[in-house]
Design a protein around this motif. Sequence first.
Motif, PDB file in Angstrom:
ATOM      1  N   ILE A  25      12.968   5.521  26.465  1.00  0.00           N
ATOM      2  CA  ILE A  25      11.905   4.527  26.606  1.00  0.00           C
ATOM      3  C   ILE A  25      11.092   4.512  25.322  1.00  0.00           C
ATOM      4  CG2 ILE A  25       9.821   3.898  27.880  1.00  0.00           C
ATOM      5  CD1 ILE A  25      11.078   5.207  30.332  1.00  0.00           C
ATOM      6  N   PRO A  26      10.783   3.333  24.787  1.00  0.00           N
ATOM      7  CA  PRO A  26      10.050   3.261  23.514  1.00  0.00           C
ATOM      8  C   PRO A  26       8.677   3.913  23.596  1.00  0.00           C
ATOM      9  CG  PRO A  26      10.999   1.126  24.101  1.00  0.00           C
ATOM     10  CD  PRO A  26      11.165   2.019  25.295  1.00  0.00           C
ATOM     11  N   VAL A  27       8.200   4.381  22.436  1.00  0.00           N
ATOM     12  CA  VAL A  27       6.861   4.943  22.337  1.00  0.00           C
ATOM     13  C   VAL A  27       5.839   3.844  22.604  1.00  0.00           C
ATOM     14  CG1 VAL A  27       5.187   6.001  20.760  1.00  0.00           C
ATOM     15  CG2 VAL A  27       7.603   6.668  20.670  1.00  0.00           C
ATOM     16  N   PRO A  28       4.815   4.103  23.425  1.00  0.00           N
ATOM     17  CA  PRO A  28       3.787   3.072  23.643  1.00  0.00           C
ATOM     18  C   PRO A  28       3.185   2.616  22.314  1.00  0.00           C
ATOM     19  CG  PRO A  28       3.500   4.892  25.182  1.00  0.00           C
ATOM     20  CD  PRO A  28       4.550   5.323  24.197  1.00  0.00           C
ATOM     21  N   LEU A  29       3.085   1.317  22.140  1.00  0.00           N
ATOM     22  CA  LEU A  29       2.676   0.794  20.841  1.00  0.00           C
ATOM     23  C   LEU A  29       1.271   1.196  20.458  1.00  0.00           C
ATOM     24  CD1 LEU A  29       4.335  -2.710  20.956  1.00  0.00           C
ATOM     25  CD2 LEU A  29       4.946  -0.790  19.518  1.00  0.00           C
ATOM     26  N   VAL A  30       0.400   1.389  21.435  1.00  0.00           N
ATOM     27  CA  VAL A  30      -0.966   1.763  21.101  1.00  0.00           C
ATOM     28  C   VAL A  30      -1.010   3.120  20.410  1.00  0.00           C
ATOM     29  CG1 VAL A  30      -1.496   2.875  23.307  1.00  0.00           C
ATOM     30  CG2 VAL A  30      -3.338   1.788  21.990  1.00  0.00           C
ATOM     31  N   ASP A  31       0.006   3.962  20.634  1.00  0.00           N
ATOM     32  CA  ASP A  31       0.068   5.278  20.008  1.00  0.00           C
ATOM     33  C   ASP A  31       1.105   5.329  18.892  1.00  0.00           C
ATOM     34  OD1 ASP A  31      -1.827   6.375  21.802  1.00  0.00           O
ATOM     35  OD2 ASP A  31      -0.263   6.604  23.315  1.00  0.00           O
ATOM     36  N   HIS A  32       1.639   4.211  18.483  1.00  0.00           N
ATOM     37  CA  HIS A  32       2.741   4.193  17.533  1.00  0.00           C
ATOM     38  C   HIS A  32       2.246   4.522  16.128  1.00  0.00           C
ATOM     39  CE1 HIS A  32       6.314   2.929  15.387  1.00  0.00           C
ATOM     40  NE2 HIS A  32       6.937   2.869  16.556  1.00  0.00           N
ATOM     41  N   GLU A  33       3.020   5.332  15.400  1.00  0.00           N
ATOM     42  CA  GLU A  33       2.591   5.768  14.071  1.00  0.00           C
ATOM     43  C   GLU A  33       2.473   4.613  13.091  1.00  0.00           C
ATOM     44  OE1 GLU A  33       5.306   8.050  11.752  1.00  0.00           O
ATOM     45  OE2 GLU A  33       7.081   7.242  12.737  1.00  0.00           O
ATOM     46  N   ILE A  34       3.305   3.577  13.226  1.00  0.00           N
ATOM     47  CA  ILE A  34       3.225   2.461  12.288  1.00  0.00           C
ATOM     48  C   ILE A  34       2.020   1.585  12.603  1.00  0.00           C
ATOM     49  CG2 ILE A  34       4.412   0.426  11.389  1.00  0.00           C
ATOM     50  CD1 ILE A  34       7.030   1.863  11.769  1.00  0.00           C
ATOM     51  N   VAL A  35       1.710   1.395  13.887  1.00  0.00           N
ATOM     52  CA  VAL A  35       0.477   0.690  14.245  1.00  0.00           C
ATOM     53  C   VAL A  35      -0.724   1.458  13.697  1.00  0.00           C
ATOM     54  CG1 VAL A  35      -0.974  -0.118  16.144  1.00  0.00           C
ATOM     55  CG2 VAL A  35       1.507  -0.367  16.288  1.00  0.00           C
ATOM     56  N   ALA A  36      -0.678   2.794  13.778  1.00  0.00           N
ATOM     57  CA  ALA A  36      -1.759   3.616  13.233  1.00  0.00           C
ATOM     58  C   ALA A  36      -1.858   3.452  11.717  1.00  0.00           C
ATOM     59  CB  ALA A  36      -1.537   5.081  13.592  1.00  0.00           C
TER      60      ALA A  36
ATOM     61  N   PHE B 170       0.836  -1.197   0.000  1.00  0.00           N
ATOM     62  CA  PHE B 170       0.000   0.000   0.000  1.00  0.00           C
ATOM     63  C   PHE B 170       0.873   1.250   0.000  1.00  0.00           C
ATOM     64  CE2 PHE B 170      -2.520  -3.397   1.791  1.00  0.00           C
ATOM     65  CZ  PHE B 170      -3.746  -3.245   1.156  1.00  0.00           C
ATOM     66  N   SER B 171       0.253   2.370  -0.351  1.00  0.00           N
ATOM     67  CA  SER B 171       1.008   3.607  -0.540  1.00  0.00           C
ATOM     68  C   SER B 171       1.587   4.170   0.754  1.00  0.00           C
ATOM     69  CB  SER B 171       0.111   4.668  -1.198  1.00  0.00           C
ATOM     70  OG  SER B 171      -1.017   4.954  -0.390  1.00  0.00           O
ATOM     71  N   ASN B 172       1.090   3.776   1.920  1.00  0.00           N
ATOM     72  CA  ASN B 172       1.631   4.280   3.188  1.00  0.00           C
ATOM     73  C   ASN B 172       2.783   3.429   3.711  1.00  0.00           C
ATOM     74  OD1 ASN B 172       0.252   2.033   4.054  1.00  0.00           O
ATOM     75  ND2 ASN B 172      -0.894   3.081   5.675  1.00  0.00           N
ATOM     76  N   GLY B 173       3.281   2.504   2.872  1.00  0.00           N
ATOM     77  CA  GLY B 173       4.433   1.696   3.246  1.00  0.00           C
ATOM     78  C   GLY B 173       4.095   0.396   3.933  1.00  0.00           C
ATOM     79  N   VAL B 174       2.822   0.179   4.246  1.00  0.00           N
ATOM     80  CA  VAL B 174       2.389  -1.062   4.887  1.00  0.00           C
ATOM     81  C   VAL B 174       2.161  -2.136   3.829  1.00  0.00           C
ATOM     82  CG1 VAL B 174       0.527  -2.156   6.211  1.00  0.00           C
ATOM     83  CG2 VAL B 174       1.389   0.101   6.869  1.00  0.00           C
ATOM     84  N   SER B 175       2.519  -3.369   4.145  1.00  0.00           N
ATOM     85  CA  SER B 175       2.246  -4.515   3.284  1.00  0.00           C
ATOM     86  C   SER B 175       1.456  -5.547   4.073  1.00  0.00           C
ATOM     87  CB  SER B 175       3.547  -5.141   2.781  1.00  0.00           C
ATOM     88  OG  SER B 175       4.285  -4.226   1.988  1.00  0.00           O
ATOM     89  N   ILE B 176       0.704  -6.353   3.355  1.00  0.00           N
ATOM     90  CA  ILE B 176      -0.018  -7.478   3.952  1.00  0.00           C
ATOM     91  C   ILE B 176       0.398  -8.741   3.216  1.00  0.00           C
ATOM     92  CG2 ILE B 176      -2.292  -8.527   4.333  1.00  0.00           C
ATOM     93  CD1 ILE B 176      -3.473  -5.818   4.670  1.00  0.00           C
ATOM     94  N   LEU B 177       0.680  -9.785   3.959  1.00  0.00           N
ATOM     95  CA  LEU B 177       1.067 -11.056   3.356  1.00  0.00           C
ATOM     96  C   LEU B 177       0.574 -12.207   4.220  1.00  0.00           C
ATOM     97  CD1 LEU B 177       4.906 -11.700   3.813  1.00  0.00           C
ATOM     98  CD2 LEU B 177       3.508 -10.358   5.357  1.00  0.00           C
ATOM     99  N   PRO B 178       0.526 -13.425   3.655  1.00  0.00           N
ATOM    100  CA  PRO B 178       0.092 -14.570   4.451  1.00  0.00           C
ATOM    101  C   PRO B 178       1.064 -14.854   5.585  1.00  0.00           C
ATOM    102  CG  PRO B 178       0.041 -15.076   2.104  1.00  0.00           C
ATOM    103  CD  PRO B 178       0.774 -13.780   2.251  1.00  0.00           C
ATOM    104  N   LEU B 179       0.545 -15.342   6.695  1.00  0.00           N
ATOM    105  CA  LEU B 179       1.381 -15.642   7.853  1.00  0.00           C
ATOM    106  C   LEU B 179       2.493 -16.614   7.484  1.00  0.00           C
ATOM    107  CD1 LEU B 179       1.999 -15.430  10.885  1.00  0.00           C
ATOM    108  CD2 LEU B 179       0.316 -17.237  11.268  1.00  0.00           C
ATOM    109  N   GLU B 180       2.192 -17.602   6.637  1.00  0.00           N
ATOM    110  CA  GLU B 180       3.208 -18.598   6.297  1.00  0.00           C
ATOM    111  C   GLU B 180       4.371 -18.008   5.506  1.00  0.00           C
ATOM    112  OE1 GLU B 180      -0.302 -19.237   3.381  1.00  0.00           O
ATOM    113  OE2 GLU B 180      -0.007 -18.803   5.517  1.00  0.00           O
ATOM    114  N   GLN B 181       4.211 -16.783   4.998  1.00  0.00           N
ATOM    115  CA  GLN B 181       5.289 -16.122   4.264  1.00  0.00           C
ATOM    116  C   GLN B 181       5.977 -15.035   5.095  1.00  0.00           C
ATOM    117  OE1 GLN B 181       3.942 -14.688   0.421  1.00  0.00           O
ATOM    118  NE2 GLN B 181       2.716 -16.523   0.041  1.00  0.00           N
ATOM    119  N   SER B 182       5.699 -14.992   6.385  1.00  0.00           N
ATOM    120  CA  SER B 182       6.161 -13.867   7.197  1.00  0.00           C
ATOM    121  C   SER B 182       7.486 -14.104   7.904  1.00  0.00           C
ATOM    122  CB  SER B 182       5.088 -13.488   8.227  1.00  0.00           C
ATOM    123  OG  SER B 182       4.776 -14.583   9.058  1.00  0.00           O
ATOM    124  N   GLY B 183       8.241 -15.122   7.485  1.00  0.00           N
ATOM    125  CA  GLY B 183       9.597 -15.287   7.998  1.00  0.00           C
ATOM    126  C   GLY B 183       9.689 -16.218   9.183  1.00  0.00           C
ATOM    127  N   ASP B 184      10.893 -16.223   9.778  1.00  0.00           N
ATOM    128  CA  ASP B 184      11.183 -17.174  10.857  1.00  0.00           C
ATOM    129  C   ASP B 184      11.646 -16.491  12.135  1.00  0.00           C
ATOM    130  OD1 ASP B 184      13.566 -16.214   9.939  1.00  0.00           O
ATOM    131  OD2 ASP B 184      14.511 -18.177   9.642  1.00  0.00           O
TER     132      ASP B 184
END
Length: 381
Positions: free
Chosen positions: A172-183, A118-132
């Motif tokens: 300290i890391p940014v809380p994930l619930v407010d993280h821009e990539i999660v958004a 997608f144009s915002n840099g996010v990709s979607i793929l099957p779980l079985e292709q998501s690495g080890d």
Amino acid sequence: MQTTDEDLLSILNRIPKSTSPGLSVVTEAIRADSGLIEEICSCLRDHANLSFEGRMCFDAANLHIHHYSAAVSLVDYTHRYGSNQAIDWYRQIIGTQSAQIRHAALVSGLITKVKIEFSNGVSILPLEQSGDAPQVAFIRPLTMAHPLQNILGSNYNAVAYRDDEHQRTDEIPVPLVDHEIVAAIEDILVGCILNERLAPALLFHWQEFLSPELRAAETGWGTSGFPQEAPVASGRELKPEDIPNIELFLALDGSFKNQLRVALTRVGLARRKHTSANRAIEYSIALESLLSDGNNEMTHKISTRAAVILGETYEERVQYRKLFKKLYSVRSLAVHGKDVSKGDEAQILRDSEKAISKLLLKAVNRGQEFDFDELDLSAKL
């Protein structure tokens, strides 16, 4: 007394070069030499260059480096690659200044057989292709198909992610619930709702190091979840014809995008509800978030505005206004505990869902807020 690489090397050279089935490397090493771990810890504490302890943060991903965990990792690495390589690896780890991090999330209610970008840099793929990565290995057993899964339609095979490079920091890391990539990932899922029969939910998210060298320094990992989101037990495959609508939502910004997000989220919740009463309430909130100005006579205004937007002719507008007024009557019955799952009420909900989905598509294609003065006084868009 200060120690050197040679001192550490002499300790690591005592690590057994083979393991018995069912025993971990560290367990076997300790059984063979009970003082081994403490000797490595002591050597690291007094080492001129390897005595680092603390947290190494790369945005939301981090390594907790302390002497005991380092000793465990060094034993494991020595067993696999040799003592000299283990020391070089550990020096590289504590000197790392940047890292490639995958921000990933497990999605339910969505199926994909190929990678989709997608144009915002996010990709979607099957779980079985998501690495080890260890985090993926942790997730996979949670998603293994029950014999009834294919019948009941529970879909947990899609992973949404974005890869970014992050500089090392001690903050300290940014809380994930407010993280821009999660958004950004959630934007994709909200955009999916513009398409028929899609209402995916984000279940777990995690961060993984893309470098195998950094992964080897992890002694623990896990996931974070969204307890307010129940797994979606229905859904379908994400198709190429769904992508343009998602991209239309991604292209929006400002207050209108936030307004549309509320409406879409409520439609998504309605699609995931198991009772007609809850669906009636959610559909009504979706309409109000898009067409309400907060003044009186809300039912009449929202029904009329929606009718003007959707109807091509006067007759169509009359029918749409009647439909949405009936929806509000169903909601009123629902909030007072009446059964709205049968007969006319059930049909009104089905018709309303189709009409509201059409309304949302018109809104996202318009790309800006509706002018209520135009709608109310001129019956024009």
